[in-house]
Design a protein around this motif. Structure first.
Motif, PDB file in Angstrom:
ATOM      1  N   LYS A  37     -17.302 -16.724  45.414  1.00  0.00           N
ATOM      2  CA  LYS A  37     -16.938 -17.979  46.116  1.00  0.00           C
ATOM      3  C   LYS A  37     -16.143 -17.718  47.396  1.00  0.00           C
ATOM      4  CE  LYS A  37     -15.216 -19.689  42.156  1.00  0.00           C
ATOM      5  NZ  LYS A  37     -15.806 -18.732  41.200  1.00  0.00           N
ATOM      6  N   ARG A  40     -10.387 -16.634  48.226  1.00  0.00           N
ATOM      7  CA  ARG A  40      -9.140 -16.050  48.738  1.00  0.00           C
ATOM      8  C   ARG A  40      -9.191 -15.767  50.239  1.00  0.00           C
ATOM      9  NH1 ARG A  40     -10.880 -15.494  44.071  1.00  0.00           N
ATOM     10  NH2 ARG A  40      -9.594 -15.821  42.224  1.00  0.00           N
ATOM     11  N   HIS A  69      -9.283  -8.416  45.437  1.00  0.00           N
ATOM     12  CA  HIS A  69      -9.792  -9.288  44.371  1.00  0.00           C
ATOM     13  C   HIS A  69     -10.988  -8.622  43.663  1.00  0.00           C
ATOM     14  CE1 HIS A  69     -11.490 -12.750  42.351  1.00  0.00           C
ATOM     15  NE2 HIS A  69     -12.517 -12.827  43.185  1.00  0.00           N
ATOM     16  N   GLN A  71     -11.740  -5.457  43.562  1.00  0.00           N
ATOM     17  CA  GLN A  71     -11.224  -4.322  42.781  1.00  0.00           C
ATOM     18  C   GLN A  71     -10.768  -4.795  41.409  1.00  0.00           C
ATOM     19  OE1 GLN A  71      -7.579  -4.083  42.196  1.00  0.00           O
ATOM     20  NE2 GLN A  71      -7.961  -2.398  40.792  1.00  0.00           N
ATOM     21  N   SER A  72     -10.026  -5.918  41.390  1.00  0.00           N
ATOM     22  CA  SER A  72      -9.498  -6.389  40.103  1.00  0.00           C
ATOM     23  C   SER A  72     -10.639  -6.851  39.184  1.00  0.00           C
ATOM     24  CB  SER A  72      -8.453  -7.499  40.311  1.00  0.00           C
ATOM     25  OG  SER A  72      -9.063  -8.724  40.652  1.00  0.00           O
ATOM     26  N   ASP A  76     -11.401  -5.141  35.710  1.00  0.00           N
ATOM     27  CA  ASP A  76     -11.302  -6.069  34.576  1.00  0.00           C
ATOM     28  C   ASP A  76     -12.543  -5.999  33.681  1.00  0.00           C
ATOM     29  OD1 ASP A  76      -9.735  -8.170  33.303  1.00  0.00           O
ATOM     30  OD2 ASP A  76     -11.352  -9.532  33.874  1.00  0.00           O
ATOM     31  N   ARG A  88     -20.602 -12.039  38.731  1.00  0.00           N
ATOM     32  CA  ARG A  88     -21.274 -12.674  39.868  1.00  0.00           C
ATOM     33  C   ARG A  88     -22.795 -12.726  39.653  1.00  0.00           C
ATOM     34  NH1 ARG A  88     -17.590 -10.592  45.102  1.00  0.00           N
ATOM     35  NH2 ARG A  88     -15.957 -12.103  44.786  1.00  0.00           N
ATOM     36  N   ALA A 140      -0.227  -6.883  44.656  1.00  0.00           N
ATOM     37  CA  ALA A 140      -1.230  -6.057  43.958  1.00  0.00           C
ATOM     38  C   ALA A 140      -0.600  -5.233  42.832  1.00  0.00           C
ATOM     39  CB  ALA A 140      -1.911  -5.121  44.956  1.00  0.00           C
ATOM     40  N   ILE A 146      -0.801  -6.303  38.298  1.00  0.00           N
ATOM     41  CA  ILE A 146      -0.900  -5.342  37.187  1.00  0.00           C
ATOM     42  C   ILE A 146      -0.079  -5.829  35.987  1.00  0.00           C
ATOM     43  CG2 ILE A 146      -0.324  -2.972  36.461  1.00  0.00           C
ATOM     44  CD1 ILE A 146      -1.168  -2.037  39.261  1.00  0.00           C
ATOM     45  N   GLN A 149      -2.065  -8.367  34.075  1.00  0.00           N
ATOM     46  CA  GLN A 149      -3.147  -7.766  33.286  1.00  0.00           C
ATOM     47  C   GLN A 149      -2.598  -7.068  32.036  1.00  0.00           C
ATOM     48  OE1 GLN A 149      -6.195  -8.235  33.478  1.00  0.00           O
ATOM     49  NE2 GLN A 149      -7.431  -6.457  32.978  1.00  0.00           N
ATOM     50  N   LYS A 175      -1.623 -12.798  37.070  1.00  0.00           N
ATOM     51  CA  LYS A 175      -3.020 -12.370  37.178  1.00  0.00           C
ATOM     52  C   LYS A 175      -3.781 -13.175  38.215  1.00  0.00           C
ATOM     53  CE  LYS A 175      -6.323 -11.845  34.193  1.00  0.00           C
ATOM     54  NZ  LYS A 175      -7.158 -11.847  32.973  1.00  0.00           N
ATOM     55  N   THR A 176      -3.495 -14.456  38.281  1.00  0.00           N
ATOM     56  CA  THR A 176      -4.317 -15.323  39.125  1.00  0.00           C
ATOM     57  C   THR A 176      -3.553 -15.918  40.299  1.00  0.00           C
ATOM     58  OG1 THR A 176      -5.613 -15.834  37.176  1.00  0.00           O
ATOM     59  CG2 THR A 176      -5.919 -17.286  39.056  1.00  0.00           C
ATOM     60  N   PHE A 212      -6.168 -23.191  39.056  1.00  0.00           N
ATOM     61  CA  PHE A 212      -7.455 -22.481  39.090  1.00  0.00           C
ATOM     62  C   PHE A 212      -7.678 -21.691  37.805  1.00  0.00           C
ATOM     63  CE2 PHE A 212     -10.393 -19.054  40.216  1.00  0.00           C
ATOM     64  CZ  PHE A 212     -11.430 -19.810  40.722  1.00  0.00           C
ATOM     65  N   GLN A 213      -6.610 -21.097  37.260  1.00  0.00           N
ATOM     66  CA  GLN A 213      -6.784 -20.343  36.019  1.00  0.00           C
ATOM     67  C   GLN A 213      -7.068 -21.296  34.845  1.00  0.00           C
ATOM     68  OE1 GLN A 213      -7.116 -16.866  35.528  1.00  0.00           O
ATOM     69  NE2 GLN A 213      -7.931 -17.784  33.672  1.00  0.00           N
ATOM     70  N   ASP A 216     -10.587 -22.051  35.151  1.00  0.00           N
ATOM     71  CA  ASP A 216     -11.378 -20.914  34.670  1.00  0.00           C
ATOM     72  C   ASP A 216     -11.416 -20.888  33.136  1.00  0.00           C
ATOM     73  OD1 ASP A 216     -12.676 -18.465  35.933  1.00  0.00           O
ATOM     74  OD2 ASP A 216     -11.443 -17.515  34.390  1.00  0.00           O
TER      75      ASP A 216
HETATM   76  C1  GRG Z   1      -4.325  -3.910  41.201  1.00  0.00           C
HETATM   77  C2  GRG Z   1      -4.562  -1.551  40.309  1.00  0.00           C
HETATM   78  C3  GRG Z   1      -4.747  -2.988  40.119  1.00  0.00           C
HETATM   79  C4  GRG Z   1      -5.314  -3.422  38.959  1.00  0.00           C
HETATM   80  C5  GRG Z   1      -5.720  -4.805  38.713  1.00  0.00           C
HETATM   81  C6  GRG Z   1      -7.789  -5.523  36.343  1.00  0.00           C
HETATM   82  C7  GRG Z   1      -6.528  -6.132  36.844  1.00  0.00           C
HETATM   83  C8  GRG Z   1      -5.445  -5.217  37.290  1.00  0.00           C
HETATM   84  C9  GRG Z   1      -6.336  -7.471  36.900  1.00  0.00           C
HETATM   85  C10 GRG Z   1      -7.372  -8.469  36.499  1.00  0.00           C
HETATM   86  C11 GRG Z   1      -7.208  -9.686  37.316  1.00  0.00           C
HETATM   87  C12 GRG Z   1      -8.287 -10.717  37.039  1.00  0.00           C
HETATM   88  C13 GRG Z   1      -9.685 -10.257  36.829  1.00  0.00           C
HETATM   89  C14 GRG Z   1      -7.955 -12.006  37.017  1.00  0.00           C
HETATM   90  C15 GRG Z   1      -8.927 -13.109  36.825  1.00  0.00           C
HETATM   91  C16 GRG Z   1      -8.769 -14.085  37.945  1.00  0.00           C
HETATM   92  C17 GRG Z   1      -9.979 -14.939  38.112  1.00  0.00           C
HETATM   93  C18 GRG Z   1      -9.900 -16.340  37.625  1.00  0.00           C
HETATM   94  C19 GRG Z   1     -11.075 -14.431  38.680  1.00  0.00           C
HETATM   95  C20 GRG Z   1     -12.272 -15.202  39.019  1.00  0.00           C
HETATM   96  O1  GRG Z   1     -12.143 -15.595  40.376  1.00  0.00           O
HETATM   97  P1  GRG Z   1     -13.316 -16.344  41.127  1.00  0.00           P
HETATM   98  O2  GRG Z   1     -13.879 -17.408  40.233  1.00  0.00           O
HETATM   99  O3  GRG Z   1     -14.384 -15.170  41.303  1.00  0.00           O
HETATM  100  O4  GRG Z   1     -12.810 -16.792  42.453  1.00  0.00           O
HETATM  101  P2  GRG Z   1     -15.491 -14.969  42.452  1.00  0.00           P
HETATM  102  O5  GRG Z   1     -16.486 -14.014  41.833  1.00  0.00           O
HETATM  103  O6  GRG Z   1     -16.098 -16.298  42.799  1.00  0.00           O
HETATM  104  O7  GRG Z   1     -14.783 -14.344  43.616  1.00  0.00           O
END
Ligand code: GRG
Length: 289
Positions: A37, A40, A69, A71-72, A76, A88, A140, A146, A149, A175-176, A212-213, A216
């Protein structure tokens, strides 16, 4: 909104050049260029624009935040974390490139992003760039993303140090909401506005991130793979601590509605059709009004 997304897509493609060793760049680019989407980066660009700043100057930071984002998301999805085969709408990064390359692709995006801010932010002062990289590292790292998570994973295993309500808020804020605060704060810094306005927008970003969370969490319950592009119902099946599991669907919708109304109250003070459109879309999907 569509124009901003197009601009972000073009710049992401341009900034991330594929070179030797190609496998790592292909893995980085794979999830990055799938149709997300782009919320961010759009929030970063729109914050700069609505505060009277130069959108062009915000592009490297906006793209860097999308890289963080992504990367996360890649990390994840790994088997050692959320273990999801789809993202996606396509197979997850590790399903296509293997676990080692998916870990490295995430690491590479995480480190390339601040490099991009430093190298490509023409027209910004060193002081502004330092502030942007500081924001990036703050949100980050272990004090935000972190941490969220870690507590999320711990709570799935039943380990709760705080009450379930406090734990859930901690997870969602870190996280979000952290990745909603980062683009909005950076967008405001690039526009060069005063700290009072930054604090008001930061408050908006926290509420919006939390909303937003909850959105989700609710979508995981009511939506489909076709709409979300990822496995549905996983939260419920894995016994994860979510808004829906803690408060139930109806109460979660109520909490979401209250937060979204607070967001409108703040956004209405600014001239931003884009923020209003994003809020409208989320509100209509959950509350159907
Ligand atoms: C920074 C080293 C380091 C690690 C990250 C894996 C992790 C630690 C965190 C996970 C964070 C995570 C996946 C949170 C979920 C947030 C969320 C609601 C994601 C979905 O976002 P959308 O719907 O996705 O905007 P799109 O694909 O549309 O961009």
């Amino acid at each position: 909104m569509k124009e901003l997304i197009k601009l972000v897509d073009k710049k992401l493609d341009e900034y991330l050049q594929i070179t030797y060793p190609e496998d790592i760049f292909k893995a980085m680019k794979y999830t990055l260029m799938l149709p997300g989407k782009r919320l961010r980066p759009v929030m970063c660009l729109e914050t700069t624009r609505m505060l009277g700043g130069d959108l062009e100057k915000a592009l490297p930071t906006a793209c860097a935040i999308e890289m963080l984002h992504v990367q996360s998301l890649i990390h994840d999805d790994l088997p050692c974390m959320d273990n999801d085969d789809f993202r996606r709408g396509k197979p997850s990064n590790h399903k296509v490139f293997g676990e080692a390359n998916a870990v490295l692709a995430g690491d590479a995006l995480l480190t390339f992003a601040p490099q991009l801010i430093i190298e490509k932010s023409e027209g910004l002062t060193c002081e502004t760039i330092l502030k942007l990289v500081h924001e990036y590292t703050k949100f980050a790292g272990a004090y935000a993303l972190i941490a969220g998570q870690v507590v999320d994973i711990e709570s799935e295993g039943g380990k709760l140090v705080k009450s379930p309500e406090e734990t859930l808020d901690f997870i969602h804020m870190n996280k979000t909401a952290a990745l909603f605060r980062l683009p909005i704060r950076c967008g405001a810094i690039i526009a060069g506005i005063d700290s009072n306005t930054i604090e008001e927008l930061d408050n908006f970003a926290m509420k919006f991130g939390l909303a937003f969370q909850i959105y989700d969490d609710i979508m995981d319950e009511i939506s489909s793979f076709e709409e979300l592009g990822k496995t549905i119902g996983k939260d419920k099946n894995s016994g994860k601590l979510t808004y829906v599991s803690l408060y139930g669907l109806e109460e979660s919708k109520k909490k979401f509605g209250l937060l979204i109304n607070d967001c409108y109250d703040i956004v209405n003070k600014y001239n931003s059709e884009i923020f209003k459109n994003i809020l409208d879309k989320l509100r209509d999907r959950i509350l159907g009004v």
